[in-house]
Design an enzyme around this catalytic site. Structure first.
Site, PDB file in Angstrom:
ATOM      1  N   GLY A  10       6.876   4.363 -13.851  1.00  0.00           N
ATOM      2  CA  GLY A  10       7.353   3.029 -14.212  1.00  0.00           C
ATOM      3  C   GLY A  10       6.678   2.467 -15.448  1.00  0.00           C
ATOM      4  O   GLY A  10       7.310   1.773 -16.247  1.00  0.00           O
ATOM      5  N   ASN A  11       5.411   2.793 -15.629  1.00  0.00           N
ATOM      6  CA  ASN A  11       4.686   2.196 -16.750  1.00  0.00           C
ATOM      7  C   ASN A  11       5.043   2.789 -18.099  1.00  0.00           C
ATOM      8  O   ASN A  11       4.824   2.162 -19.133  1.00  0.00           O
ATOM      9  CB  ASN A  11       3.187   2.287 -16.527  1.00  0.00           C
ATOM     10  CG  ASN A  11       2.732   1.184 -15.606  1.00  0.00           C
ATOM     11  OD1 ASN A  11       2.849   1.314 -14.392  1.00  0.00           O
ATOM     12  ND2 ASN A  11       2.276   0.093 -16.164  1.00  0.00           N
ATOM     13  N   LYS A 128       7.632   1.506   2.144  1.00  0.00           N
ATOM     14  CA  LYS A 128       7.715   1.377   0.681  1.00  0.00           C
ATOM     15  C   LYS A 128       8.130  -0.049   0.290  1.00  0.00           C
ATOM     16  O   LYS A 128       9.253  -0.473   0.561  1.00  0.00           O
ATOM     17  CB  LYS A 128       8.728   2.398   0.166  1.00  0.00           C
ATOM     18  CG  LYS A 128       8.966   2.357  -1.304  1.00  0.00           C
ATOM     19  CD  LYS A 128       7.853   3.023  -2.074  1.00  0.00           C
ATOM     20  CE  LYS A 128       8.033   2.781  -3.571  1.00  0.00           C
ATOM     21  NZ  LYS A 128       6.828   3.080  -4.341  1.00  0.00           N
ATOM     22  N   LYS A 218       9.451   9.278  -6.151  1.00  0.00           N
ATOM     23  CA  LYS A 218       9.952  10.014  -7.311  1.00  0.00           C
ATOM     24  C   LYS A 218       9.103  11.247  -7.631  1.00  0.00           C
ATOM     25  O   LYS A 218       9.603  12.228  -8.179  1.00  0.00           O
ATOM     26  CB  LYS A 218      10.080   9.107  -8.528  1.00  0.00           C
ATOM     27  CG  LYS A 218       8.784   8.721  -9.210  1.00  0.00           C
ATOM     28  CD  LYS A 218       8.694   9.276 -10.599  1.00  0.00           C
ATOM     29  CE  LYS A 218       7.402   8.989 -11.326  1.00  0.00           C
ATOM     30  NZ  LYS A 218       6.234   8.485 -10.686  1.00  0.00           N
ATOM     31  N   LYS A 280       1.534  12.002  -6.167  1.00  0.00           N
ATOM     32  CA  LYS A 280       1.575  12.855  -7.360  1.00  0.00           C
ATOM     33  C   LYS A 280       0.851  14.169  -7.076  1.00  0.00           C
ATOM     34  O   LYS A 280       1.337  15.257  -7.389  1.00  0.00           O
ATOM     35  CB  LYS A 280       0.922  12.139  -8.555  1.00  0.00           C
ATOM     36  CG  LYS A 280       1.633  10.855  -8.939  1.00  0.00           C
ATOM     37  CD  LYS A 280       1.007  10.198 -10.151  1.00  0.00           C
ATOM     38  CE  LYS A 280       1.365   8.734 -10.242  1.00  0.00           C
ATOM     39  NZ  LYS A 280       2.734   8.364  -9.952  1.00  0.00           N
TER      40      LYS A 280
HETATM   41  P1  ADP Z   1       3.761   5.508 -11.537  1.00  0.00           P
HETATM   42  O1  ADP Z   1       4.602   4.284 -11.643  1.00  0.00           O
HETATM   43  O2  ADP Z   1       3.529   6.184 -12.834  1.00  0.00           O
HETATM   44  O3  ADP Z   1       4.223   6.428 -10.452  1.00  0.00           O
HETATM   45  P2  ADP Z   1       1.589   4.631  -9.825  1.00  0.00           P
HETATM   46  O4  ADP Z   1       1.130   3.225  -9.963  1.00  0.00           O
HETATM   47  O5  ADP Z   1       2.404   4.995  -8.644  1.00  0.00           O
HETATM   48  O6  ADP Z   1       2.295   4.988 -11.192  1.00  0.00           O
HETATM   49  O7  ADP Z   1       0.318   5.609  -9.845  1.00  0.00           O
HETATM   50  C1  ADP Z   1      -0.655   5.508 -10.900  1.00  0.00           C
HETATM   51  C2  ADP Z   1      -1.841   4.688 -10.421  1.00  0.00           C
HETATM   52  O8  ADP Z   1      -2.569   5.388  -9.420  1.00  0.00           O
HETATM   53  C3  ADP Z   1      -2.885   4.379 -11.452  1.00  0.00           C
HETATM   54  O9  ADP Z   1      -2.540   3.280 -12.262  1.00  0.00           O
HETATM   55  C4  ADP Z   1      -4.144   4.148 -10.607  1.00  0.00           C
HETATM   56  O10 ADP Z   1      -4.364   2.761 -10.468  1.00  0.00           O
HETATM   57  C5  ADP Z   1      -3.797   4.705  -9.233  1.00  0.00           C
HETATM   58  N1  ADP Z   1      -4.761   5.618  -8.637  1.00  0.00           N
HETATM   59  C6  ADP Z   1      -5.072   5.645  -7.313  1.00  0.00           C
HETATM   60  N2  ADP Z   1      -5.979   6.575  -7.043  1.00  0.00           N
HETATM   61  C7  ADP Z   1      -6.278   7.179  -8.219  1.00  0.00           C
HETATM   62  C8  ADP Z   1      -7.168   8.251  -8.585  1.00  0.00           C
HETATM   63  N3  ADP Z   1      -7.930   8.870  -7.664  1.00  0.00           N
HETATM   64  N4  ADP Z   1      -7.212   8.621  -9.879  1.00  0.00           N
HETATM   65  C9  ADP Z   1      -6.454   7.995 -10.804  1.00  0.00           C
HETATM   66  N5  ADP Z   1      -5.600   6.977 -10.528  1.00  0.00           N
HETATM   67  C10 ADP Z   1      -5.497   6.576  -9.245  1.00  0.00           C
HETATM   68 MG    MG Z   2       4.504   5.497  -8.330  1.00  0.00          MG
END
Ligand code: ADP
Ligand code: MG
Length: 319
Positions: A10-11, A128, A218, A280
């Site tokens: 999303g970012n 969710k 996703k 992820k």
């Molecule tokens: P996207 O929209 O790209 O899927 P998410 O917000 O779902 O992004 O996932 C990315 C976020 O995961 C980062 O911004 C961070 O705050 C968080 N995060 C949680 N645990 C970790 C970790 N162990 N290492 C890095 N980021 C992490």
């Molecule tokens: Mg996400």
């Protein structure tokens, strides 16, 4: 086949704290497509998928505000709409970036459905969060009027609707897109597929498929897509340069090249938050244990270097 599925978070699509305008979305995307075009210019097969949280949020809000005049659409339809709008945005911005680098490929968006199991336990436990934040009073009224499951988010001090997040089982348009990519090898297509994890559908007794009120992660869907397309690399692009252990705590350490076993160990001991980094890593481990060769977690500025093995969190299948 050698090639990369890039899963855009999303970012990469929408800046936090922005106005949410379309002009802004275009600018944001324009900043993201250069590195994708460079990867394609290196002769690498490329396919894209993307998240849709903020975009679904906008449509839900439009639904809410307009419901007295225009009947609200169900979530599967909103999912289809976001695939259309984000795919169109990528087509608009990536195409000239490819041309600029002499790459003759067509960016093509495919409305994608992801089959889920009707008896997936997730349907009994919605987790969710979708849409905006509500006050406690609003949440009570909504729960009563619509039957929505509502959950309190302590960090933000508000209530949100939660929907089930069932596991992706099958990408229905996968075989068609795979044929297309193979037919165009080297100079054909950049498919944009399975946006928002794909529209969640369940099989009906008559052999058709029916949309359900749910959201598919996703990143888990991205693993399915990369495997279905037979691509050897899955790159998850988010707003942090990789995965970290002790994330946000003293002793925080960003992971570079890491083995499957090591990553699985960190996952097992809860280093990666569920709902953000956790899925992820789960997607990566799933991909690598099902024929995938290379898994990357990175951000847009580091993507090209991550592909070269110089940045991001990088994992290679053993053997
Ligand atoms: P996207 O929209 O790209 O899927 P998410 O917000 O779902 O992004 O996932 C990315 C976020 O995961 C980062 O911004 C961070 O705050 C968080 N995060 C949680 N645990 C970790 C970790 N162990 N290492 C890095 N980021 C992490
Ligand atoms: Mg996400």
């Amino acid at each position: 086949m050698p090639g990369i599925l890039v899963a855009l978070g999303g970012n990469a699509l929408q800046r936090a704290g922005g106005s949410g305008s379309w002009a802004e979305a275009r600018l944001q995307m324009r900043g993201a497509v250069g590195v994708l075009a460079e990867i394609a210019a290196d002769g690498v097969e490329l396919a894209l998928t993307h998240g849709n949280g903020p975009q679904v949020g906008v449509l839900l809000r439009q639904n809410e505000l307009g419901a007295r005049e225009v009947p609200a659409r169900p979530m599967d339809v909103l999912g289809a709409e976001t695939q259309g709008q984000v795919g169109y945005l990528i087509q608009t911005e990536l195409t000239p970036a490819l041309r600029l680098r002499g790459v003759d490929r067509t960016v093509l968006t495919v409305v994608s459905r992801t089959e889920v199991a009707a008896d997936d336990p997730a349907f009994q436990h919605p987790t969710k969060p979708v849409g905006r934040y509500y006050t406690e009073e609003e949440a009570r009224v909504l729960r009563k009027q619509t039957g929505w499951a509502m959950q309190y988010d302590g960090a933000r001090g508000g209530w949100r609707r939660v929907v089930p997040s069932p596991r992706p089982v099958r990408w229905l348009e996968g075989p068609a897109v795979r044929h297309l990519m193979q037919a165009g090898l080297g100079a054909g297509w950049v498919p944009v597929v399975s946006g928002g994890g794909g529209i969640p559908v369940v099989l009906r007794p008559d052999g058709g498929y029916e949309g359900v009120e749910a959201v598919i992660d996703k990143d888990l869907a991205a693993s399915l897509v990369a495997r279905e397309l037979g691509l050897d690399t899955l790159a998850v692009v988010t707003d942090v340069p990789g995965a970290a252990v002790a994330f946000g705590k003293p002793g925080e350490r960003w992971l570079g090249e890491v083995s499957v076993d090591e990553l699985a160990r960190y996952q097992a001991r809860g280093e990666f938050a569920s709902g953000s980094m956790g899925p992820k890593v789960e997607a990566g481990l799933d991909f690598l244990s099902n024929g995938g060769q290379r898994f990357l977690i990175t951000d847009i500025p580091s993507l090209a270097r991550a592909v070269r093995g110089e940045a991001g969190t990088r994992v290679t299948a053993p053997g």
